[in-house]
Design an enzyme around this catalytic site. Structure first.
Site, PDB file in Angstrom:
ATOM      1  N   ASP A  13     -10.183  34.877   3.046  1.00 46.21           N
ATOM      2  CA  ASP A  13      -9.311  35.418   4.080  1.00 46.21           C
ATOM      3  C   ASP A  13      -8.817  34.215   4.878  1.00 46.21           C
ATOM      4  OD1 ASP A  13      -8.147  36.515   6.326  1.00 46.21           O
ATOM      5  OD2 ASP A  13      -9.958  37.520   7.054  1.00 46.21           O
ATOM      6  N   LYS A  78      -0.557  29.249   9.991  1.00 46.36           N
ATOM      7  CA  LYS A  78      -0.145  30.370   9.150  1.00 46.36           C
ATOM      8  C   LYS A  78       1.216  30.911   9.581  1.00 46.36           C
ATOM      9  CE  LYS A  78      -2.079  34.773   7.493  1.00 46.36           C
ATOM     10  NZ  LYS A  78      -3.289  35.617   7.538  1.00 46.36           N
ATOM     11  N   GLU A 184      -3.696  41.619   2.644  1.00 48.70           N
ATOM     12  CA  GLU A 184      -4.880  41.838   3.500  1.00 48.70           C
ATOM     13  C   GLU A 184      -5.283  43.316   3.576  1.00 48.70           C
ATOM     14  OE1 GLU A 184      -3.703  39.811   7.082  1.00 48.70           O
ATOM     15  OE2 GLU A 184      -3.780  37.864   6.085  1.00 48.70           O
ATOM     16  N   ASP A 213      -5.056  46.724  11.701  1.00 48.35           N
ATOM     17  CA  ASP A 213      -5.636  45.381  11.836  1.00 48.35           C
ATOM     18  C   ASP A 213      -5.245  44.779  13.184  1.00 48.35           C
ATOM     19  OD1 ASP A 213      -6.265  42.687  11.743  1.00 48.35           O
ATOM     20  OD2 ASP A 213      -5.519  42.364   9.709  1.00 48.35           O
TER      21      ASP A 213
HETATM   22  P1  ADP Z   1      -7.301  37.052  13.570  1.00 49.37           P
HETATM   23  O1  ADP Z   1      -6.974  38.115  12.581  1.00 49.37           O
HETATM   24  O2  ADP Z   1      -6.207  36.844  14.565  1.00 49.37           O
HETATM   25  O3  ADP Z   1      -7.756  35.806  12.918  1.00 49.37           O
HETATM   26  P2  ADP Z   1      -9.891  38.257  14.194  1.00 49.37           P
HETATM   27  O4  ADP Z   1      -9.808  39.418  13.308  1.00 49.37           O
HETATM   28  O5  ADP Z   1     -10.867  37.190  13.870  1.00 49.37           O
HETATM   29  O6  ADP Z   1      -8.465  37.599  14.495  1.00 49.37           O
HETATM   30  O7  ADP Z   1     -10.214  38.827  15.665  1.00 49.37           O
HETATM   31  C1  ADP Z   1     -10.394  37.986  16.744  1.00 49.37           C
HETATM   32  C2  ADP Z   1     -10.303  38.811  18.012  1.00 49.37           C
HETATM   33  O8  ADP Z   1     -11.309  39.819  18.035  1.00 49.37           O
HETATM   34  C3  ADP Z   1     -10.497  37.978  19.267  1.00 49.37           C
HETATM   35  O9  ADP Z   1      -9.527  38.338  20.240  1.00 49.37           O
HETATM   36  C4  ADP Z   1     -11.885  38.375  19.736  1.00 49.37           C
HETATM   37  O10 ADP Z   1     -12.050  38.239  21.136  1.00 49.37           O
HETATM   38  C5  ADP Z   1     -11.915  39.826  19.311  1.00 49.37           C
HETATM   39  N1  ADP Z   1     -13.286  40.362  19.238  1.00 49.37           N
HETATM   40  C6  ADP Z   1     -14.292  39.950  18.444  1.00 49.37           C
HETATM   41  N2  ADP Z   1     -15.421  40.649  18.702  1.00 49.37           N
HETATM   42  C7  ADP Z   1     -15.117  41.526  19.692  1.00 49.37           C
HETATM   43  C8  ADP Z   1     -15.864  42.520  20.431  1.00 49.37           C
HETATM   44  N3  ADP Z   1     -17.158  42.730  20.190  1.00 49.37           N
HETATM   45  N4  ADP Z   1     -15.214  43.230  21.382  1.00 49.37           N
HETATM   46  C9  ADP Z   1     -13.913  42.999  21.639  1.00 49.37           C
HETATM   47  N5  ADP Z   1     -13.169  42.089  21.001  1.00 49.37           N
HETATM   48  C10 ADP Z   1     -13.752  41.355  20.035  1.00 49.37           C
HETATM   49 MG    MG Z   2      -7.247  38.814  10.675  1.00 50.70          MG
END
Ligand code: ADP
Ligand code: MG
Length: 638
Positions: A13, A78, A184, A213
Site C-alpha cells: 500500500d 503521491k 485500493e 476511505d
Molecule cells: P493516508 O491514507 O492519508 O495515508 P491513513 O489511512 O494512514 O492515511 O490515516 C491516517 C489518519 O488516521 C490520520 O489523520 C490519523 O490521525 C487518523 N487516525 C489514526 N488512528 C486514529 C484513531 N484511533 N482515531 C482517530 N483518528 C485516527
Molecule cells: Mg490510505
C-alpha cells in the site's frame, strides 16, 4: 510452504501519508516489519548529499524532523506522480519543497542538496516513491529473511494511465517487478474475502460494495461491482469500479486543525491574544491535537495539558461530544460525496442494493464516522480488520493468488472452529458449532454472577476446548452502564452473526436497561489449516478432562450462589431452626465451602460427583430455612 518454495509476492500500500508492506502465505495475510519496528512507514523522504551522490532517509525520522529540513524533505509525492505542473497546481501551496516542470512539463522536485546558492538537484516523484518502495522491500526482506523482487502495488481507483505507469516505474527503480497494479478499494474488499473464488461459490450473483476511505489528507468513496468469475478455484472475481467520488483535501488532518484552532483560541484567552507562542509550543499543540483525537475515539473525554514555556501551563478537558461538534461538517462532506458516488453509479446499479460497506483509513476509527456511514448506507460497515493495514493485506491476498496460492488467503465455506463466549468461572458457552455452514446465527441468554455488577466483560472465543484459557480469544468488549442488580437478575442476550463473507458480528444487550455493545471480528483471519487441525486434536485428547472441568466450573459458581443465599438467611433465622437442622446445615455449609475453595485452587483435586452431591445435600438441608423465610416475609407483610 509458499514462503520457501516459490518466491513470495508482496502486497504494498503506497499511501500519500503512510505506506505498508504485507504478505499472504499459509498463514493468511499479515503486515511485515523487522522485529520490534512499526509496520506503518510514513511516506516521507529526506534527501541528503553523501559521498556516493544522494542518500534517502525514509519514514519516521524524515517525518519527525521535516521542520529542520523543510526544503529537502519530500512528503505527499503521491500527489505529483504522473502529473503535470498544471495538474497539481492546487496541491503546490501545501508542499514545503519546490516543484518545477520537467520533460513534457511533468512535475519534478527541486532539492537544494548543496545549499541555497548551488543549483538544486531535480528528481522525479517516481524516484521519491522508489525510495519508499525500496525501504519497504528492505524491511520485508529483513522480516522474511530472504530476497524478494515481486510486488502487487495499490493505487487510488481514480488514478489515470499516466499515474499508474508512474507507479510501475517507481517499482522498477526500486528493483521491484510490479506484477499488478490493484485499486485500493478492490484490495480492501479482497482483504475481507469479497470476490475470492470460494466467496464466489457461495455468492452466486453479482454484488455491490462501497469502500469508504478516510485517511489523513484524502477522502475516497468507491462503488464496486463484484462478478464471480465462475471458474472454480482458479482466481478472483471481476472487479469493476462503477463510480468514485471524494475530496483530495479532506481527512484526519482537518480534524487535527480544528482541534488546534480550539486550543489556540483557548490559550489566547488565557495569555492574551497578542502573546506569540514559541514555535516549540505550537508544534506541541499540533502533536497534542492528534493524540487527543485518537484518545477520543476510545474515551468520552481527554485531559489537555500544554506547557507554554515560561512557567505557563494551559489545561482543559475536551469531550467527545465537543470533538464531534467540530468535525460534523467534515463528516457531512464525506456523506455528500457518498451521495454523488451513488448517483453516478445509479444506472449501473439499476436498483440493486449495496451489499457491503468496507471501511479503510485511520480516520474510520472515529465512532461518529462509523455511525454516520452505517446510518447513510443502512448497513453495518466492515470494521473488523485494522483500517490502516486493510489495503496492504488485500494487496498481499492478490499477490498470493497471482502466485498460485489460494489456501491461506481464502475464507472457508464452513466455520472451522466453534465460536463462543466466556462464561462465569472461565468456562466456554459455544454459540456456533464448528462445521456450521455460513451464514450462521445464534443467540444465548446469560446473567451476572456477582451482585451489583455495572459492567460485564465479554470475551469472544474460538476453539473446541471447554475452558476459555484453552481457546483462542478473538476479542473482548464491555457492556457498561448497567444499573446495579443482584446476581442472576440481569438478562444479557448475546447474539452471534457470521455473515456470508465470514465476518462475525457479536452483539450483547441487557434487556432490562436496554444497554448494548458489540464487536466485529474476522474469526478465520490468520488461522492456518494446521492450527485448525491442532485445535481439533487437542480437543479430542482432552475431551473427558475438559467435560469434568466445565462441570466443576459450573458447580463452583452455583454452589457459591447457594452458599450466599443460604448464608444470609442462616444468619437471620438460625435461632428459629431446630437444633438438629441447624447443626446439619452448618456442617454442610462448612463442607461445601471447603470443597469449593479446594476446587477453586485446583479443579482436579476434587471429585465432580462429590461436589454435586454436597451441593444437592446443602440445597435439601436448606428447605426448613426457606420455609421460615417465607413465613417471616408473610408476617412482615401483614
Ligand atoms: P493516508 O491514507 O492519508 O495515508 P491513513 O489511512 O494512514 O492515511 O490515516 C491516517 C489518519 O488516521 C490520520 O489523520 C490519523 O490521525 C487518523 N487516525 C489514526 N488512528 C486514529 C484513531 N484511533 N482515531 C482517530 N483518528 C485516527
Ligand atoms: Mg490510505
Amino acid at each position: 510452504m509458499t514462503d520457501t518454495v516459490s518466491e513470495p509476492i508482496l502486497g504494498i500500500d503506497l499511501g500519500t501519508t503512510n505506506s505498508l508492506v504485507a504478505i499472504a502465505g499459509g498463514t493468511g495475510p499479515r503486515v511485515l516489519a523487522p522485529e520490534g519496528e512499526n509496520p506503518i512507514l510514513p511516506s516521507v523522504v529526506r534527501f541528503e548529499r553523501d559521498p556516493t551522490g544522494r542518500k534517502a532517509v525514509v519514514g519516521e525520522d524524515a517525518r519527525d524532523r521535516a521542520h529542520e529540513f523543510p526544503h529537502t524533505t519530500v512528503s505527499s509525492a503521491k500527489r505529483l506522480m504522473g502529473r503535470s505542473v498544471e495538474d497539481c497546481a492546487a496541491d503546490l501551496p501545501y508542499l514545503g519543497y519546490a516543484v518545477v516542470g520537467g520533460e513534457h512539463n511533468t512535475a519534478r522536485i527541486a532539492l537544494p542538496l548543496d545549499g541555497p546558492q548551488a543549483p538544486p538537484e531535480i528528481i522525479s516523484p517516481q524516484e521519491v516513491s522508489a525510495s519508499i518502495l525500496a525501504e519497504l522491500r528492505a524491511r520485508a526482506e529483513r522480516a522474511l529473511g530472504r530476497a524478494v523482487t515481486k510486488a502487487v502495488v495499490t493505487v487510488p481507483a481514480y488514478f489515470d494511465d499516466a499515474q499508474r505507469q508512474a507507479t510501475r516505474d517507481a517499482g522498477r527503480i526500486a528493483g521491484l517487478e510490479v506484477v499488478r497494479i490493484v485499486n485500493e478499494p478492490t484490495a480492501a474488499a479482497l482483504a475481507y474475502g469479497l470476490g475470492t473464488a470460494r466467496d464466489a461459490k457461495r455468492n452466486e450473483g453479482v454484488r455491490h460494495v462501497a469502500v469508504y476511505d478516510l485517511g489523513g489528507g484524502t477522502f475516497d468513496i468507491s462503488i464496486l461491482r463484484i462478478t464471480p468469475s465462475g471458474d472454480g478455484d482458479s482466481g478472483t472475481a471481476f472487479y469493476q469500479v462503477l463510480s468514485t467520488a471524494g475530496d483530495t483535501r479532506l481527512g484526519g488532518d482537518d480534524i487535527d486543525n480544528a482541534i488546534v484552532r480550539t486550543l489556540t483560541e483557548g490559550i489566547g484567552v488565557e495569555i492574551g491574544p497578542d502573546a506569540a507562542l514559541p514555535v516549540e509550543s505550537r508544534r506541541a499543540i499540533a502533536r497534542f491535537a492528534r493524540a487527543i483525537k485518537h484518545r477520543l475515539s476510545d474515551e468520552e473525554a481527554a485531559e489537555v495539558r500544554i506547557d507554554l514555556g515560561e512557567g505557563r501551563v494551559y489545561e482543559r478537558t475536551l469531550t467527545r461530544a465537543e470533538l464531534e461538534a467540530m468535525m460534523a461538517p467534515l463528516v457531512e462532506r464525506t456523506i455528500a460525496a457518498c451521495e454523488r458516488a451513488l448517483r453516478d453509479a445509479k444506472d449501473a446499479l439499476d436498483g440493486s442494493p449495496i451489499d457491503a460497506v468496507v471501511m479503510v483509513g485511520g480516520s474510520t476509527r472515529i465512532p461518529l464516522v462509523r455511525a454516520r456511514v452505517a446510518d447513510f448506507f443502512g448497513i453495518e460497515p466492515y470494521t473488523a480488520l485494522d483500517p490502516d493495514t486493510v489495503v496492504a493485506l488485500g494487496a498481499a491476498v492478490q499477490g498470493a493468488i497471482l502466485g498460485g496460492d489460494h489456501r491461506g488467503a481464502l475464507l472457508l465455506d464452513v466455520i472451522p472452529l466453534s465460536l463462543g463466549i466466556e462464561t462465569r468461572g472461565g468456562a466456554v458457552a459455544k454459540l456456533i458449532m464448528r462445521n456450521s455452514p455460513v451464514p450462521a446465527r445464534a443467540t444465548e441468554q446469560f446473567s451476572t454472577s456477582v451482585d451489583g455488577q455495572v459492567s460485564v466483560k465479554l470475551n469472544v472465543l474460538q476453539g473446541e476446548r471447554e475452558m476459555a484459557e484453552d481457546c483462542r480469544s478473538l476479542g473482548e468488549f464491555h457492556l457498561t452502564g448497567l444499573p446495579p442488580m443482584p446476581a442472576g437478575i440481569p438478562q444479557l442476550v448475546v447474539e452471534f452473526l457470521v455473515d456470508a463473507n465470514g465476518v462475525l458480528n457479536v452483539r450483547a444487550a441487557e434487556k432490562r436497561s436496554g444497554k448494548r455493545a458489540g464487536i466485529q471480528i474476522v474469526p478465520n483471519h490468520g488461522l492456518t489449516p494446521e492450527e485448525v487441525d491442532k485445535m481439533e486434536n487437542e480437543a479430542l485428547e482432552h475431551a473427558r478432562e475438559d467435560m469434568t472441568r466445565h462441570r466443576i466450573a459450573d458447580l463452583i459458581v452455583n454452589t457459591n450462589l447457594d452458599l450466599k443465599w443460604i448464608g444470609e438467611r442462616f444468619e437471620r433465622y438460625a435461632d428459629k431452626l431446630s437444633e438438629a437442622d441447624r447443626g446439619a446445615l452448618s456442617d454442610l455449609m462448612r463442607t461445601a465451602r471447603d470443597l469449593v475453595s479446594r476446587a477453586e485452587a485446583d479443579w482436579s483435586s476434587v471429585d465432580a460427583d462429590e461436589l454435586y452431591r454436597t451441593k444437592d445435600a446443602l440445597d435439601r438441608a436448606s428447605v426448613p430455612l426457606q420455609e421460615i423465610g417465607i413465613a417471616e416475609s408473610l408476617k412482615a407483610e401483614n
